[in-house]
Scaffold this active site. Structure first.
Site, PDB file in Angstrom:
ATOM      1  N   LEU A  66      11.511  22.045  23.582  1.00  0.00           N
ATOM      2  CA  LEU A  66      10.035  22.528  24.410  1.00  0.00           C
ATOM      3  C   LEU A  66      10.662  23.702  25.844  1.00  0.00           C
ATOM      4  O   LEU A  66       9.927  23.698  27.017  1.00  0.00           O
ATOM      5  CB  LEU A  66       9.606  21.134  24.998  1.00  0.00           C
ATOM      6  CG  LEU A  66       9.248  20.362  24.017  1.00  0.00           C
ATOM      7  CD1 LEU A  66       9.366  18.770  25.101  1.00  0.00           C
ATOM      8  CD2 LEU A  66       8.304  20.383  23.948  1.00  0.00           C
ATOM      9  N   THR A  69      21.052  23.447  23.467  1.00  0.00           N
ATOM     10  CA  THR A  69      21.453  22.164  22.572  1.00  0.00           C
ATOM     11  C   THR A  69      21.748  22.180  21.565  1.00  0.00           C
ATOM     12  O   THR A  69      22.706  22.350  20.726  1.00  0.00           O
ATOM     13  CB  THR A  69      19.696  22.415  22.351  1.00  0.00           C
ATOM     14  OG1 THR A  69      19.017  20.390  22.714  1.00  0.00           O
ATOM     15  CG2 THR A  69      18.673  23.256  21.268  1.00  0.00           C
ATOM     16  N   LYS A 129      26.491  21.736  22.417  1.00  0.00           N
ATOM     17  CA  LYS A 129      27.646  22.128  23.252  1.00  0.00           C
ATOM     18  C   LYS A 129      28.340  21.659  22.827  1.00  0.00           C
ATOM     19  O   LYS A 129      29.279  21.957  24.614  1.00  0.00           O
ATOM     20  CB  LYS A 129      26.005  20.174  24.013  1.00  0.00           C
ATOM     21  CG  LYS A 129      24.621  20.387  23.653  1.00  0.00           C
ATOM     22  CD  LYS A 129      23.833  19.108  24.947  1.00  0.00           C
ATOM     23  CE  LYS A 129      22.346  19.478  25.560  1.00  0.00           C
ATOM     24  NZ  LYS A 129      22.345  18.494  26.382  1.00  0.00           N
ATOM     25  N   ASP A 132      22.061  18.207  33.572  1.00  0.00           N
ATOM     26  CA  ASP A 132      21.850  17.467  32.910  1.00  0.00           C
ATOM     27  C   ASP A 132      21.728  16.587  34.136  1.00  0.00           C
ATOM     28  O   ASP A 132      21.113  15.385  33.755  1.00  0.00           O
ATOM     29  CB  ASP A 132      22.817  17.057  31.429  1.00  0.00           C
ATOM     30  CG  ASP A 132      21.576  17.305  29.930  1.00  0.00           C
ATOM     31  OD1 ASP A 132      20.489  17.983  30.236  1.00  0.00           O
ATOM     32  OD2 ASP A 132      22.023  17.461  28.769  1.00  0.00           O
ATOM     33  N   GLY A 191      24.112   2.730  24.909  1.00  0.00           N
ATOM     34  CA  GLY A 191      24.425   4.063  25.002  1.00  0.00           C
ATOM     35  C   GLY A 191      25.736   4.656  25.143  1.00  0.00           C
ATOM     36  O   GLY A 191      25.780   5.063  26.180  1.00  0.00           O
ATOM     37  N   ASN A 192      26.104   5.430  24.776  1.00  0.00           N
ATOM     38  CA  ASN A 192      27.228   6.583  24.878  1.00  0.00           C
ATOM     39  C   ASN A 192      27.948   7.177  24.177  1.00  0.00           C
ATOM     40  O   ASN A 192      28.809   7.884  23.214  1.00  0.00           O
ATOM     41  CB  ASN A 192      28.546   5.101  24.612  1.00  0.00           C
ATOM     42  CG  ASN A 192      28.705   4.899  23.134  1.00  0.00           C
ATOM     43  OD1 ASN A 192      28.116   4.221  23.100  1.00  0.00           O
ATOM     44  ND2 ASN A 192      30.065   5.231  22.695  1.00  0.00           N
ATOM     45  N   GLY A 193      26.529   8.092  23.853  1.00  0.00           N
ATOM     46  CA  GLY A 193      26.607   9.604  23.343  1.00  0.00           C
ATOM     47  C   GLY A 193      26.715  10.682  24.305  1.00  0.00           C
ATOM     48  O   GLY A 193      27.215  10.664  25.122  1.00  0.00           O
ATOM     49  N   GLY A 194      26.387  11.635  24.273  1.00  0.00           N
ATOM     50  CA  GLY A 194      26.276  12.974  25.011  1.00  0.00           C
ATOM     51  C   GLY A 194      25.698  12.934  26.342  1.00  0.00           C
ATOM     52  O   GLY A 194      25.841  12.992  26.750  1.00  0.00           O
ATOM     53  N   TYR A 215      10.932  11.764  26.408  1.00  0.00           N
ATOM     54  CA  TYR A 215      10.024  11.971  26.934  1.00  0.00           C
ATOM     55  C   TYR A 215       9.055  11.733  26.077  1.00  0.00           C
ATOM     56  O   TYR A 215       7.439  12.503  26.352  1.00  0.00           O
ATOM     57  CB  TYR A 215      10.007  13.176  27.385  1.00  0.00           C
ATOM     58  CG  TYR A 215      10.569  14.278  26.345  1.00  0.00           C
ATOM     59  CD1 TYR A 215      10.276  15.204  26.153  1.00  0.00           C
ATOM     60  CD2 TYR A 215      12.490  14.392  26.681  1.00  0.00           C
ATOM     61  CE1 TYR A 215      11.357  15.802  24.684  1.00  0.00           C
ATOM     62  CE2 TYR A 215      13.452  15.086  25.793  1.00  0.00           C
ATOM     63  CZ  TYR A 215      12.391  15.737  25.416  1.00  0.00           C
ATOM     64  OH  TYR A 215      13.502  16.322  24.391  1.00  0.00           O
TER      65      TYR A 215
HETATM   66  P1  NAP Z   1      23.523  11.197  20.552  1.00  0.00           P
HETATM   67  O1  NAP Z   1      24.394  11.938  21.475  1.00  0.00           O
HETATM   68  O2  NAP Z   1      23.700  11.305  19.174  1.00  0.00           O
HETATM   69  O3  NAP Z   1      23.834   9.699  21.508  1.00  0.00           O
HETATM   70  C1  NAP Z   1      23.060   8.265  21.299  1.00  0.00           C
HETATM   71  C2  NAP Z   1      23.536   6.846  21.094  1.00  0.00           C
HETATM   72  O4  NAP Z   1      22.793   5.940  21.647  1.00  0.00           O
HETATM   73  C3  NAP Z   1      25.009   6.646  20.826  1.00  0.00           C
HETATM   74  O5  NAP Z   1      26.177   5.850  21.526  1.00  0.00           O
HETATM   75  C4  NAP Z   1      24.444   6.002  19.612  1.00  0.00           C
HETATM   76  O6  NAP Z   1      26.008   5.653  18.901  1.00  0.00           O
HETATM   77  C5  NAP Z   1      23.265   4.974  20.686  1.00  0.00           C
HETATM   78  N1  NAP Z   1      22.611   4.918  19.018  1.00  0.00           N
HETATM   79  C6  NAP Z   1      21.640   5.824  18.345  1.00  0.00           C
HETATM   80  N2  NAP Z   1      20.931   4.411  17.902  1.00  0.00           N
HETATM   81  C7  NAP Z   1      21.197   3.287  17.982  1.00  0.00           C
HETATM   82  C8  NAP Z   1      20.737   1.956  17.984  1.00  0.00           C
HETATM   83  N3  NAP Z   1      19.818   2.272  16.883  1.00  0.00           N
HETATM   84  N4  NAP Z   1      20.869   0.877  18.151  1.00  0.00           N
HETATM   85  C9  NAP Z   1      22.256   0.996  19.334  1.00  0.00           C
HETATM   86  N5  NAP Z   1      22.543   2.173  19.605  1.00  0.00           N
HETATM   87  C10 NAP Z   1      22.026   3.513  19.511  1.00  0.00           C
HETATM   88  O7  NAP Z   1      22.100  11.526  21.381  1.00  0.00           O
HETATM   89  P2  NAP Z   1      22.368  12.085  22.692  1.00  0.00           P
HETATM   90  O8  NAP Z   1      22.225  13.695  22.910  1.00  0.00           O
HETATM   91  O9  NAP Z   1      23.224  11.290  23.912  1.00  0.00           O
HETATM   92  O10 NAP Z   1      20.273  12.255  23.571  1.00  0.00           O
HETATM   93  C11 NAP Z   1      20.186  10.159  23.495  1.00  0.00           C
HETATM   94  C12 NAP Z   1      18.558  10.440  23.830  1.00  0.00           C
HETATM   95  O11 NAP Z   1      18.078  11.298  25.009  1.00  0.00           O
HETATM   96  C13 NAP Z   1      17.562  11.047  23.087  1.00  0.00           C
HETATM   97  O12 NAP Z   1      16.516  10.776  22.418  1.00  0.00           O
HETATM   98  C14 NAP Z   1      17.316  12.188  23.437  1.00  0.00           C
HETATM   99  O13 NAP Z   1      16.421  12.901  22.894  1.00  0.00           O
HETATM  100  C15 NAP Z   1      17.150  11.947  24.868  1.00  0.00           C
HETATM  101  N6  NAP Z   1      17.920  12.823  25.806  1.00  0.00           N
HETATM  102  C16 NAP Z   1      17.125  13.178  26.681  1.00  0.00           C
HETATM  103  C17 NAP Z   1      17.346  14.155  27.776  1.00  0.00           C
HETATM  104  C18 NAP Z   1      16.052  14.130  28.639  1.00  0.00           C
HETATM  105  O14 NAP Z   1      16.429  15.745  29.860  1.00  0.00           O
HETATM  106  N7  NAP Z   1      14.914  13.635  28.741  1.00  0.00           N
HETATM  107  C19 NAP Z   1      18.461  14.614  27.446  1.00  0.00           C
HETATM  108  C20 NAP Z   1      19.155  14.703  27.038  1.00  0.00           C
HETATM  109  C21 NAP Z   1      18.943  13.343  25.633  1.00  0.00           C
HETATM  110  P3  NAP Z   1      26.458   5.533  17.887  1.00  0.00           P
HETATM  111  O15 NAP Z   1      27.725   6.853  18.722  1.00  0.00           O
HETATM  112  O16 NAP Z   1      27.226   4.202  17.496  1.00  0.00           O
HETATM  113  O17 NAP Z   1      25.686   6.744  17.092  1.00  0.00           O
END
Ligand code: NAP
Length: 298
Positions: free
Chosen positions: A34, A80, A84, A120, A142-145, A242
């Site tokens: 977007l 993205t 990253k 971010d 959650g503990n991702g990016g 979002y």
């Molecule tokens: P990511 O690095 O893949 O991290 C996702 C996290 O969620 C990981 O800790 C993952 O656990 C966990 N997870 C995934 N599926 C799960 C489930 N079913 N149950 C429990 N935990 C689960 O992704 P990310 O880049 O952090 O993005 C995460 C979300 O934030 C996305 O929806 C993205 O669109 C949103 N976001 C929004 C913005 C914004 O500007 N609004 C910016 C960045 C991200 P595992 O590691 O164990 O798989």
């Protein structure tokens, strides 16, 4: 009629000529980004000679793409998934905040090559700045990016405790240990999902950083309504997702009369911070927000 015309003018990219400077977003895939919508609306509104393009780059082509961007004089770019972290060794400098997060989402030109930062955190904290969080507790799902930016943002806002919940013990342990070089204290503890009944009653802010509930799977939520009932009655639920608007997670929060914040403002503010860095001038945040909301509502 007049307002329709002005809306149209703001959404059209600036006229492209031989002097137009290039910005863009790299990713794989990048077609759903977007960012072009927001950035080109701001560029048109400002009347500056730039254009912002989606630039699909495969992981194996990252090095050659970056060298090519330097050769053609790209002014800067957003990053993205999945670049990253992979971009980091290719940069000549990184800001303290990008180093602390361990990921770069914005790249700018330097005399030596490319510099990287992460906007971010600015985006995440923007909707939280209107109140004091000194001494408060944040609970992060959650503990991702994205969780990394959330943790740094919560530390900056003065939270006394940042509790991160994850489902993979090894990743959670690595996440916990990754902050030892952080340039400021991070009051972090990590927990399994089974700990939630104990954690929820103390949480002033509950942040969903998992993709659970994101379109097209908008009928899901990371927590049930019953679990969210354990939150204090003045708690705020913040979903980084979002789309859809609102997510089921935020619908549940609204049902419980809790505060509810979605991911739109974070997206807008991180983009505005990046554009201001590239243009070295203030940018029209309202225009970016309107362009994004118009796009999401269609
Ligand atoms: P990511 O690095 O893949 O991290 C996702 C996290 O969620 C990981 O800790 C993952 O656990 C966990 N997870 C995934 N599926 C799960 C489930 N079913 N149950 C429990 N935990 C689960 O992704 P990310 O880049 O952090 O993005 C995460 C979300 O934030 C996305 O929806 C993205 O669109 C949103 N976001 C929004 C913005 C914004 O500007 N609004 C910016 C960045 C991200 P595992 O590691 O164990 O798989």
């Amino acid at each position: 009629m007049v307002s329709d015309v002005s809306k149209l003018r703001d959404s059209v990219p600036a006229a492209i000529s031989g002097t137009t400077k290039l910005l863009g977003v790299i990713g794989d895939p990048v077609r759903h980004s977007l960012s072009p919508v927001m950035h080109n609306a701001a560029i048109a509104h400002l009347g500056v000679d730039y254009v912002y393009l989606p630039l699909p780059v495969k992981p194996e082509d990252l090095g050659v793409a970056i060298a090519g961007f330097a050769a053609i004089g790209l002014e800067g770019f957003s990053i993205t998934i999945p670049h990253k972290q992979a971009i980091m060794p290719l940069l000549s400098e990184m800001t303290e905040i990008a180093t602390a997060i361990g990921a770069v989402n914005t790249v700018y030109r330097t005399a030596q090559g490319w510099g990287g930062t992460n906007t971010d955190v600015v985006g995440f904290v923007a909707p939280l700045r209107s109140q004091s969080w000194q001494g408060a507790t944040a609970l992060v799902l959650g503990n991702g990016g994205a969780a990394r930016a959330v943790v740094v943002g919560c530390a900056q806002l003065g939270f006394a405790q940042i509790q991160v919940v994850g489902r993979d013990p090894d990743k959670l342990q690595a996440f916990s240990q990754s902050w030892s070089q952080a340039p400021f204290p991070i009051p972090l503890t990590v927990h399994s999902w089974e700990d939630l009944p104990l954690l929820l009653p103390q949480a002033n802010l509950l942040v969903n950083t998992t993709p659970v509930g994101m379109a097209p799977k908008g009928d899901r939520a990371p927590l049930s309504l019953g679990e969210m009932e354990r939150l204090p009655e003045d708690a705020i639920a913040y979903d980084l997702i979002y789309t859809p608007r609102p997510t089921l997670f935020l619908q549940q929060a609204q049902q419980l009369r809790l505060g509810a914040i979605d991911g739109v403002e974070m997206l807008v503010q991180q983009g505005a911070e990046a554009l201001a860095q590239w243009l070295q001038q203030p940018v029209p945040v309202e225009v970016m927000r309107t362009a994004l909301l118009n796009h999401l509502n269609h």
